[in-house]
Design a protein around this motif. Structure first.
Motif, PDB file in Angstrom:
ATOM      1  N   TYR A 272       6.840  -2.530   3.189  1.00  0.00           N
ATOM      2  CA  TYR A 272       6.402  -3.304   2.033  1.00  0.00           C
ATOM      3  C   TYR A 272       7.551  -4.115   1.434  1.00  0.00           C
ATOM      4  CZ  TYR A 272       1.939  -0.824   1.856  1.00  0.00           C
ATOM      5  OH  TYR A 272       0.697  -0.331   2.142  1.00  0.00           O
ATOM      6  N   SER A 273       8.731  -3.521   1.375  1.00  0.00           N
ATOM      7  CA  SER A 273       9.843  -4.170   0.679  1.00  0.00           C
ATOM      8  C   SER A 273      10.517  -5.242   1.513  1.00  0.00           C
ATOM      9  CB  SER A 273      10.873  -3.108   0.258  1.00  0.00           C
ATOM     10  OG  SER A 273      10.303  -2.169  -0.622  1.00  0.00           O
ATOM     11  N   PHE A 274      10.782  -4.980   2.794  1.00  0.00           N
ATOM     12  CA  PHE A 274      11.646  -5.853   3.576  1.00  0.00           C
ATOM     13  C   PHE A 274      10.951  -6.569   4.725  1.00  0.00           C
ATOM     14  CE2 PHE A 274      14.305  -2.496   1.744  1.00  0.00           C
ATOM     15  CZ  PHE A 274      15.189  -3.271   1.005  1.00  0.00           C
ATOM     16  N   HIS A 275       9.685  -6.247   4.990  1.00  0.00           N
ATOM     17  CA  HIS A 275       8.916  -7.009   5.972  1.00  0.00           C
ATOM     18  C   HIS A 275       7.896  -7.914   5.284  1.00  0.00           C
ATOM     19  CE1 HIS A 275       9.855  -4.031   9.503  1.00  0.00           C
ATOM     20  NE2 HIS A 275      10.887  -4.770   9.141  1.00  0.00           N
ATOM     21  N   ASP A 276       7.193  -7.349   4.279  1.00  0.00           N
ATOM     22  CA  ASP A 276       6.234  -8.151   3.517  1.00  0.00           C
ATOM     23  C   ASP A 276       6.885  -8.846   2.331  1.00  0.00           C
ATOM     24  OD1 ASP A 276       4.348  -7.230   5.265  1.00  0.00           O
ATOM     25  OD2 ASP A 276       3.566  -5.685   3.915  1.00  0.00           O
ATOM     26  N   TYR A 277       8.148  -8.535   2.051  1.00  0.00           N
ATOM     27  CA  TYR A 277       8.883  -9.132   0.924  1.00  0.00           C
ATOM     28  C   TYR A 277       8.115  -8.963  -0.384  1.00  0.00           C
ATOM     29  CZ  TYR A 277      11.687 -11.195   4.601  1.00  0.00           C
ATOM     30  OH  TYR A 277      12.485 -11.366   5.702  1.00  0.00           O
ATOM     31  N   ASN A 278       7.607  -7.769  -0.603  1.00  0.00           N
ATOM     32  CA  ASN A 278       6.915  -7.440  -1.840  1.00  0.00           C
ATOM     33  C   ASN A 278       7.663  -6.270  -2.476  1.00  0.00           C
ATOM     34  OD1 ASN A 278       5.127  -6.948  -3.934  1.00  0.00           O
ATOM     35  ND2 ASN A 278       3.333  -7.424  -2.679  1.00  0.00           N
ATOM     36  N   ALA A 279       8.717  -6.624  -3.206  1.00  0.00           N
ATOM     37  CA  ALA A 279       9.590  -5.592  -3.750  1.00  0.00           C
ATOM     38  C   ALA A 279       8.880  -4.737  -4.785  1.00  0.00           C
ATOM     39  CB  ALA A 279      10.831  -6.233  -4.368  1.00  0.00           C
ATOM     40  N   GLY A 280       7.950  -5.316  -5.536  1.00  0.00           N
ATOM     41  CA  GLY A 280       7.251  -4.551  -6.561  1.00  0.00           C
ATOM     42  C   GLY A 280       6.409  -3.442  -5.976  1.00  0.00           C
ATOM     43  N   VAL A 281       5.640  -3.751  -4.921  1.00  0.00           N
ATOM     44  CA  VAL A 281       4.814  -2.724  -4.273  1.00  0.00           C
ATOM     45  C   VAL A 281       5.697  -1.679  -3.598  1.00  0.00           C
ATOM     46  CG1 VAL A 281       3.082  -2.313  -2.488  1.00  0.00           C
ATOM     47  CG2 VAL A 281       2.881  -4.304  -3.982  1.00  0.00           C
ATOM     48  N   GLY A 282       6.795  -2.132  -2.984  1.00  0.00           N
ATOM     49  CA  GLY A 282       7.709  -1.175  -2.370  1.00  0.00           C
ATOM     50  C   GLY A 282       8.327  -0.239  -3.400  1.00  0.00           C
ATOM     51  N   ALA A 283       8.706  -0.782  -4.571  1.00  0.00           N
ATOM     52  CA  ALA A 283       9.259   0.060  -5.626  1.00  0.00           C
ATOM     53  C   ALA A 283       8.212   1.030  -6.164  1.00  0.00           C
ATOM     54  CB  ALA A 283       9.799  -0.809  -6.751  1.00  0.00           C
ATOM     55  N   ALA A 284       6.965   0.565  -6.286  1.00  0.00           N
ATOM     56  CA  ALA A 284       5.887   1.456  -6.732  1.00  0.00           C
ATOM     57  C   ALA A 284       5.665   2.581  -5.730  1.00  0.00           C
ATOM     58  CB  ALA A 284       4.602   0.660  -6.928  1.00  0.00           C
ATOM     59  N   ALA A 285       5.711   2.252  -4.437  1.00  0.00           N
ATOM     60  CA  ALA A 285       5.589   3.297  -3.414  1.00  0.00           C
ATOM     61  C   ALA A 285       6.739   4.287  -3.516  1.00  0.00           C
ATOM     62  CB  ALA A 285       5.539   2.668  -2.029  1.00  0.00           C
ATOM     63  N   GLY A 286       7.946   3.769  -3.751  1.00  0.00           N
ATOM     64  CA  GLY A 286       9.093   4.655  -3.895  1.00  0.00           C
ATOM     65  C   GLY A 286       8.948   5.610  -5.068  1.00  0.00           C
ATOM     66  N   MET A 287       8.430   5.128  -6.184  1.00  0.00           N
ATOM     67  CA  MET A 287       8.247   5.996  -7.344  1.00  0.00           C
ATOM     68  C   MET A 287       7.162   7.037  -7.099  1.00  0.00           C
ATOM     69  SD  MET A 287      10.604   5.108  -9.285  1.00  0.00           S
ATOM     70  CE  MET A 287      10.146   6.305 -10.541  1.00  0.00           C
ATOM     71  N   LEU A 288       6.074   6.639  -6.429  1.00  0.00           N
ATOM     72  CA  LEU A 288       5.030   7.615  -6.116  1.00  0.00           C
ATOM     73  C   LEU A 288       5.550   8.710  -5.189  1.00  0.00           C
ATOM     74  CD1 LEU A 288       1.827   5.423  -5.573  1.00  0.00           C
ATOM     75  CD2 LEU A 288       2.373   6.897  -7.520  1.00  0.00           C
ATOM     76  N   PHE A 289       6.320   8.304  -4.174  1.00  0.00           N
ATOM     77  CA  PHE A 289       6.873   9.293  -3.255  1.00  0.00           C
ATOM     78  C   PHE A 289       7.903  10.176  -3.959  1.00  0.00           C
ATOM     79  CE2 PHE A 289       6.070   5.878   0.163  1.00  0.00           C
ATOM     80  CZ  PHE A 289       4.728   6.224   0.192  1.00  0.00           C
TER      81      PHE A 289
END
Length: 312
Positions: A272-289
């Motif tokens: 999500y963060s570095f392939h789709d370039y969607n840092a917000g969704v990647g950060a949200a996934a990180g917080m959920l995990f």
């Protein structure tokens, strides 16, 4: 005739001056000064990025410095929870955890019990030989395993007499990643179990032998219960770090494929963060995990306090 009795002499009790507050503070300061560098690095490299990730999870940003971060509220979390890939990646992560537990618990316990009587130089040689896979860089081992699992002339297919494409088939890609990761970790786990066995006093086994206990009974009722803190530690590490341990191999060998069959929670976050370039969704996934694994760790620690035995 009256005798005049002298008055009792009052002895002056010397008063000890209490140290002033600044002096007491300076005396108590040295231990905290020793801890200050470690605490500063912990804040800089752990807590500060965690706070920044939590803030970023409420914004929409494509990682370009020229583009502003747009407030997104809870949209990133809602979008993430609606994606089917999240549940699939969690399921694959549980598969990885279950696949690695034999390499971090079962095999190390068996190896530790069978080799507990090795002494002298042979013990050092054995420990070095077992720990060697842990010293191999994941990228280097990925290259070697790619050659070993090659469908055309790989050693594994030659030995088994098959022509499977282990890494590029949906049915075998994830088991192959688990097998390679387990090969990396088994040496470390064996050394941890061996250290735990060496800390168990031999007086218990000798007393049990005097009472007529067999070797299996000693192992079942004395050794394994006293080894339980070590086994809980290895279980906790496996549950919390399995997805992280497999990440270098997934990124090198499969890139999450084929058909996302090896995409676990950590690689999904990376995607999500570095392939789709969607840092917000990647950060949200990180917080959920982070919250999810934190709850799992709390439950495991709570269980360990009630199920483990300690040699006092």
């Amino acid at each position: 005739m009256f005798v005049e009795v002298p008055a009792p002499v009052k002895l002056a009790v010397p008063t000890v001056a209490k140290p002033s507050v600044p002096r007491r503070f300076l005396r108590a300061l040295p231990p905290y000064l020793y801890l200050a560098p470690a605490l500063a690095l912990l804040v800089i490299w752990t807590y500060r990025p965690l706070v920044q990730t939590a803030q970023l999870s409420f914004y929409s940003w494509n990682l370009l410095p020229t583009q502003p971060m747009l407030p997104a509220g809870l949209d990133n979390y809602r979008r993430l929870l609606e994606l089917p890939e999240l549940g699939q990646s969690v399921t694959r992560t549980f598969f990885v955890i279950g696949g690695l537990l034999p390499f971090t618990i079962v095999v190390p316990v068996l190896a530790g019990l069978l080799t507990s009587r090795i002494r002298g130089r042979a013990r050092g040689f054995y420990q070095g030989l077992v720990f060697a896979p842990m010293l191999v860089a994941p990228v280097a081992s990925a290259a070697v395993w790619r050659w070993l699992l090659d469908p055309g002339g790989g050693v594994v297919n030659r030995v088994l007499g098959t022509d499977n494409n282990w890494i590029n088939e949906i049915a075998t890609a994830n088991p192959a990643i688990v097998l390679i990761t387990g090969w990396h970790l088994v040496g470390f786990a064996v050394l941890v179990v061996s250290a735990g066995l060496s800390n168990i006093s031999g007086d218990y086994a000798e007393a049990a032998q005097l009472d007529g206990a067999s070797r299996w009974q000693i192992t079942r009722w004395i050794t394994l219960p006293l080894l339980s803190p070590t086994l809980v530690f290895l279980t906790l590490m496996t549950v919390l770090l399995s997805a992280q341990w497999t990440f270098p191999l997934i990124d090198t060998l499969t890139q999450g494929g084929p058909a996302n069959s090896t995409t676990n929670v950590y690689y999904l976050l990376w995607d999500y963060s570095f392939h789709d370039y969607n840092a917000g969704v990647g950060a949200a996934a990180g917080m959920l995990f982070f919250v999810g694994f934190g709850l799992v760790a709390a439950v495991l620690v709570w269980l360990s306090e009630r199920l483990t035995f300690h040699d006092n």
